[in-house]
Design an enzyme around this catalytic site. Structure first.
Site, PDB file in Angstrom:
ATOM      1  N   ARG A  79       0.833  -1.118  -0.231  1.00  0.00           N
ATOM      2  CA  ARG A  79       0.030  -0.023  -0.325  1.00  0.00           C
ATOM      3  C   ARG A  79       0.418   1.057   0.166  1.00  0.00           C
ATOM      4  NH1 ARG A  79      -5.072  -0.201   1.250  1.00  0.00           N
ATOM      5  NH2 ARG A  79      -5.087   1.837   0.423  1.00  0.00           N
ATOM      6  N   HIS A  80       2.554   0.653   0.410  1.00  0.00           N
ATOM      7  CA  HIS A  80       3.202   2.352  -0.021  1.00  0.00           C
ATOM      8  C   HIS A  80       3.487   2.403  -1.308  1.00  0.00           C
ATOM      9  CE1 HIS A  80       3.185   2.806   5.189  1.00  0.00           C
ATOM     10  NE2 HIS A  80       2.505   1.634   5.406  1.00  0.00           N
ATOM     11  N   ARG A  81       2.927   3.701  -2.237  1.00  0.00           N
ATOM     12  CA  ARG A  81       3.266   3.626  -3.100  1.00  0.00           C
ATOM     13  C   ARG A  81       4.312   4.336  -3.792  1.00  0.00           C
ATOM     14  NH1 ARG A  81      -2.805   6.439  -2.847  1.00  0.00           N
ATOM     15  NH2 ARG A  81      -2.065   6.927  -0.945  1.00  0.00           N
ATOM     16  N   ARG A 159      -2.248 -21.874  -7.694  1.00  0.00           N
ATOM     17  CA  ARG A 159      -2.435 -21.047  -6.421  1.00  0.00           C
ATOM     18  C   ARG A 159      -3.808 -20.747  -5.390  1.00  0.00           C
ATOM     19  NH1 ARG A 159       0.407 -15.607  -8.481  1.00  0.00           N
ATOM     20  NH2 ARG A 159      -1.450 -14.991 -10.041  1.00  0.00           N
ATOM     21  N   ARG A 177      12.299  10.101   2.774  1.00  0.00           N
ATOM     22  CA  ARG A 177      11.007  10.180   2.317  1.00  0.00           C
ATOM     23  C   ARG A 177      10.232   9.786   2.781  1.00  0.00           C
ATOM     24  NH1 ARG A 177       8.717  15.114  -0.571  1.00  0.00           N
ATOM     25  NH2 ARG A 177       6.965  16.208   1.347  1.00  0.00           N
ATOM     26  N   ASN A 181       7.701   7.781   6.176  1.00  0.00           N
ATOM     27  CA  ASN A 181       6.141   7.655   6.483  1.00  0.00           C
ATOM     28  C   ASN A 181       6.503   5.853   6.722  1.00  0.00           C
ATOM     29  OD1 ASN A 181       3.703   8.636   5.413  1.00  0.00           O
ATOM     30  ND2 ASN A 181       3.319   6.749   3.899  1.00  0.00           N
ATOM     31  N   ARG A 186       4.107   2.083  10.217  1.00  0.00           N
ATOM     32  CA  ARG A 186       3.751   0.135  10.628  1.00  0.00           C
ATOM     33  C   ARG A 186       5.217   0.060  11.620  1.00  0.00           C
ATOM     34  NH1 ARG A 186      -0.268  -1.252   7.575  1.00  0.00           N
ATOM     35  NH2 ARG A 186      -0.046   0.246   5.273  1.00  0.00           N
TER      36      ARG A 186
HETATM   37  C1  LIG Z   1      -2.379   1.276  11.158  1.00  0.00           C
HETATM   38  C2  LIG Z   1      -3.498   0.924   9.342  1.00  0.00           C
HETATM   39  C3  LIG Z   1      -4.679   0.662   8.898  1.00  0.00           C
HETATM   40  C4  LIG Z   1      -4.727   0.593   7.846  1.00  0.00           C
HETATM   41  N1  LIG Z   1      -6.343  -0.065   7.320  1.00  0.00           N
HETATM   42  C5  LIG Z   1      -6.101   0.250   6.179  1.00  0.00           C
HETATM   43  C6  LIG Z   1      -7.928  -0.538   6.023  1.00  0.00           C
HETATM   44  O1  LIG Z   1      -8.554  -0.540   6.784  1.00  0.00           O
HETATM   45  N2  LIG Z   1      -7.842  -0.103   4.708  1.00  0.00           N
HETATM   46  C7  LIG Z   1      -7.543   0.319   3.650  1.00  0.00           C
HETATM   47  O2  LIG Z   1      -7.488   0.712   2.408  1.00  0.00           O
HETATM   48  N3  LIG Z   1      -6.197   0.396   3.918  1.00  0.00           N
HETATM   49  C8  LIG Z   1      -5.369   0.543   5.421  1.00  0.00           C
HETATM   50  N4  LIG Z   1      -4.207   0.929   6.199  1.00  0.00           N
HETATM   51  C9  LIG Z   1      -3.178   1.472   4.585  1.00  0.00           C
HETATM   52  C10 LIG Z   1      -3.488   2.813   4.302  1.00  0.00           C
HETATM   53  O3  LIG Z   1      -4.865   3.911   3.994  1.00  0.00           O
HETATM   54  C11 LIG Z   1      -2.519   3.310   3.519  1.00  0.00           C
HETATM   55  O4  LIG Z   1      -2.523   3.175   1.958  1.00  0.00           O
HETATM   56  C12 LIG Z   1      -0.858   2.788   3.930  1.00  0.00           C
HETATM   57  O5  LIG Z   1      -0.407   2.922   5.200  1.00  0.00           O
HETATM   58  C13 LIG Z   1       0.377   3.697   3.073  1.00  0.00           C
HETATM   59  O6  LIG Z   1       0.452   5.025   3.586  1.00  0.00           O
HETATM   60  P1  LIG Z   1       0.823   6.196   2.380  1.00  0.00           P
HETATM   61  O7  LIG Z   1      -0.842   6.566   1.086  1.00  0.00           O
HETATM   62  O8  LIG Z   1       0.811   7.280   3.323  1.00  0.00           O
HETATM   63  O9  LIG Z   1       1.654   5.625   1.747  1.00  0.00           O
HETATM   64  P2  LIG Z   1       2.282   6.369   0.375  1.00  0.00           P
HETATM   65  O10 LIG Z   1       1.244   5.474  -0.423  1.00  0.00           O
HETATM   66  O11 LIG Z   1       3.616   5.695   0.178  1.00  0.00           O
HETATM   67  O12 LIG Z   1       2.049   7.675  -0.044  1.00  0.00           O
HETATM   68  C14 LIG Z   1       3.321   8.563   0.705  1.00  0.00           C
HETATM   69  C15 LIG Z   1       2.742  10.182   0.802  1.00  0.00           C
HETATM   70  O13 LIG Z   1       2.562  11.113  -0.623  1.00  0.00           O
HETATM   71  C16 LIG Z   1       1.740  11.017  -1.060  1.00  0.00           C
HETATM   72  N5  LIG Z   1       0.308  10.522  -1.551  1.00  0.00           N
HETATM   73  C17 LIG Z   1       0.489   9.392  -2.145  1.00  0.00           C
HETATM   74  N6  LIG Z   1      -0.730   8.856  -3.351  1.00  0.00           N
HETATM   75  C18 LIG Z   1      -1.153  10.020  -3.133  1.00  0.00           C
HETATM   76  C19 LIG Z   1      -2.816  10.047  -3.508  1.00  0.00           C
HETATM   77  N7  LIG Z   1      -3.171   9.430  -4.886  1.00  0.00           N
HETATM   78  N8  LIG Z   1      -2.817  11.584  -3.406  1.00  0.00           N
HETATM   79  C20 LIG Z   1      -2.007  12.350  -2.902  1.00  0.00           C
HETATM   80  N9  LIG Z   1      -1.486  12.132  -1.936  1.00  0.00           N
HETATM   81  C21 LIG Z   1      -0.599  11.158  -2.525  1.00  0.00           C
HETATM   82  C22 LIG Z   1       0.393  11.169   1.056  1.00  0.00           C
HETATM   83  O14 LIG Z   1       0.946  12.537   1.005  1.00  0.00           O
HETATM   84  C23 LIG Z   1       1.640  10.219   1.642  1.00  0.00           C
HETATM   85  O15 LIG Z   1       1.376  10.299   2.541  1.00  0.00           O
HETATM   86  C24 LIG Z   1      -4.289   1.230   7.040  1.00  0.00           C
HETATM   87  C25 LIG Z   1      -2.680   1.150   7.589  1.00  0.00           C
HETATM   88  C26 LIG Z   1      -2.489   0.743   8.604  1.00  0.00           C
HETATM   89  C27 LIG Z   1      -0.945   2.164   9.288  1.00  0.00           C
END
Ligand SMILES: Cc1cc2nc3c(=O)[nH]c(=O)nc-3n(C[C@H](O)[C@H](O)[C@H](O)COP(=O)(O)OP(=O)(O)OC[C@H]3O[C@@H](n4cnc5c(N)ncnc54)[C@H](O)[C@@H]3O)c2cc1C
Length: 225
Positions: A79-81, A159, A177, A181, A186
């Site tokens: 999920r960390h894009r 699978r 950076r 995050n 995590r």
């Molecule tokens: C405790 C916990 C519970 C969670 N529960 C769920 C859940 O129930 N369901 C679910 O779907 N996910 C869940 N997640 C996942 C969460 O929603 C994030 O997808 C994940 O933590 C990645 O974070 P991020 O988007 O900040 O990171 P990255 O994708 O690495 O992004 C880093 C930063 O880049 C910026 N960014 C990236 N993409 C975009 C964009 N498209 N638009 C604007 N800014 C952007 C933002 O500032 C973001 O913080 C959970 C995460 C945690 C830690």
């Protein structure tokens, strides 16, 4: 060097281009200036950047990790894009008979409401029952996987019989950076225990390679700039 995580997983730093000075000089180029070594002024500058969330100077570096994780952990991880990923393909090669089985003391019960769950160790008798059942389910799922392959079903469909605690491997390249995050989210008690275990190892590697940046990240409340 592989650092063991969970029962059969690992994290390995495959390569890196990272130091504190890269942060300093990415910022100092604004004034057409450069530092050759870290001192108090340089550490102070990193603190200023972190505190005021000037994030881009923290992007001029890269860590390339190789990790072996259960698929349900990878699902959270991916999920960390803001990172690059390549994963072992279950379409092209046979997955190994390796499943994550928690230790009895890590089998948990869930208490509370959505948004406010607490996880506590479950009693030993229930934990052992769970482990025995899980082992059976994994064995059965792998048996079906092999049977499907034997009768000629494509790997990509065979699978589907496998459990989400089977191990996968991937390469992950990320800058400091985005890494901060990831660590902020995590290596935190709100994240699932299993991914926290990986994030702890990743954080120790980050701290070793970029000690001032890491120290400053902690000092400023573990918020990515
Ligand atoms: C405790 C916990 C519970 C969670 N529960 C769920 C859940 O129930 N369901 C679910 O779907 N996910 C869940 N997640 C996942 C969460 O929603 C994030 O997808 C994940 O933590 C990645 O974070 P991020 O988007 O900040 O990171 P990255 O994708 O690495 O992004 C880093 C930063 O880049 C910026 N960014 C990236 N993409 C975009 C964009 N498209 N638009 C604007 N800014 C952007 C933002 O500032 C973001 O913080 C959970 C995460 C945690 C830690």
């Amino acid at each position: 060097m592989e650092i063991k995580v969970l029962d059969k997983g690992f994290v390995r730093l495959d390569g890196y281009m990272a130091d504190d000075l890269s942060v300093v000089n990415a910022a100092k180029v604004s004034f057409n200036k450069r530092s050759n070594s870290m001192g108090d002024a340089e550490s102070g500058l990193i603190n200023f950047l972190m505190k005021n969330r000037h994030g881009t100077p923290f992007e001029h570096n890269a860590f390339r990790f190789h990790a072996k994780v259960p698929i349900f952990v990878f699902r959270d991880w991916v999920r960390h894009r803001i990172a690059s990923y390549n994963e072992w393909s279950g379409r092209y090669s046979e997955l190994k008979n390796e499943f994550y089985i928690p230790e009895p003391e890590n089998v948990r019960k869930q208490i509370g409401k959505p948004g406010n769950y607490k996880f506590e160790p479950i009693d030993r008798e229930t934990a052992l029952k769970y482990i025995k059942g899980l082992e059976k389910a994994c064995k059965r799922s792998y048996k079906y996987y092999q049977f499907f392959l034997k009768i000629g079903v494509a790997k990509e469909q065979a699978r589907m019989a496998l459990n989400v605690n089977i191990y996968t491997e991937f390469y992950w390249t990320i800058n400091a950076r985005s890494l901060m995050n990831y660590l902020s989210l995590r290596n935190d008690s709100a994240a699932q225990w299993e991914i926290q275990e990986y994030a702890k190892v990743i954080e120790s590697i980050f701290a070793e390679k970029m000690p001032i940046t890491h120290e400053t990240f902690i000092k400023n409340g573990r918020v990515a700039p």
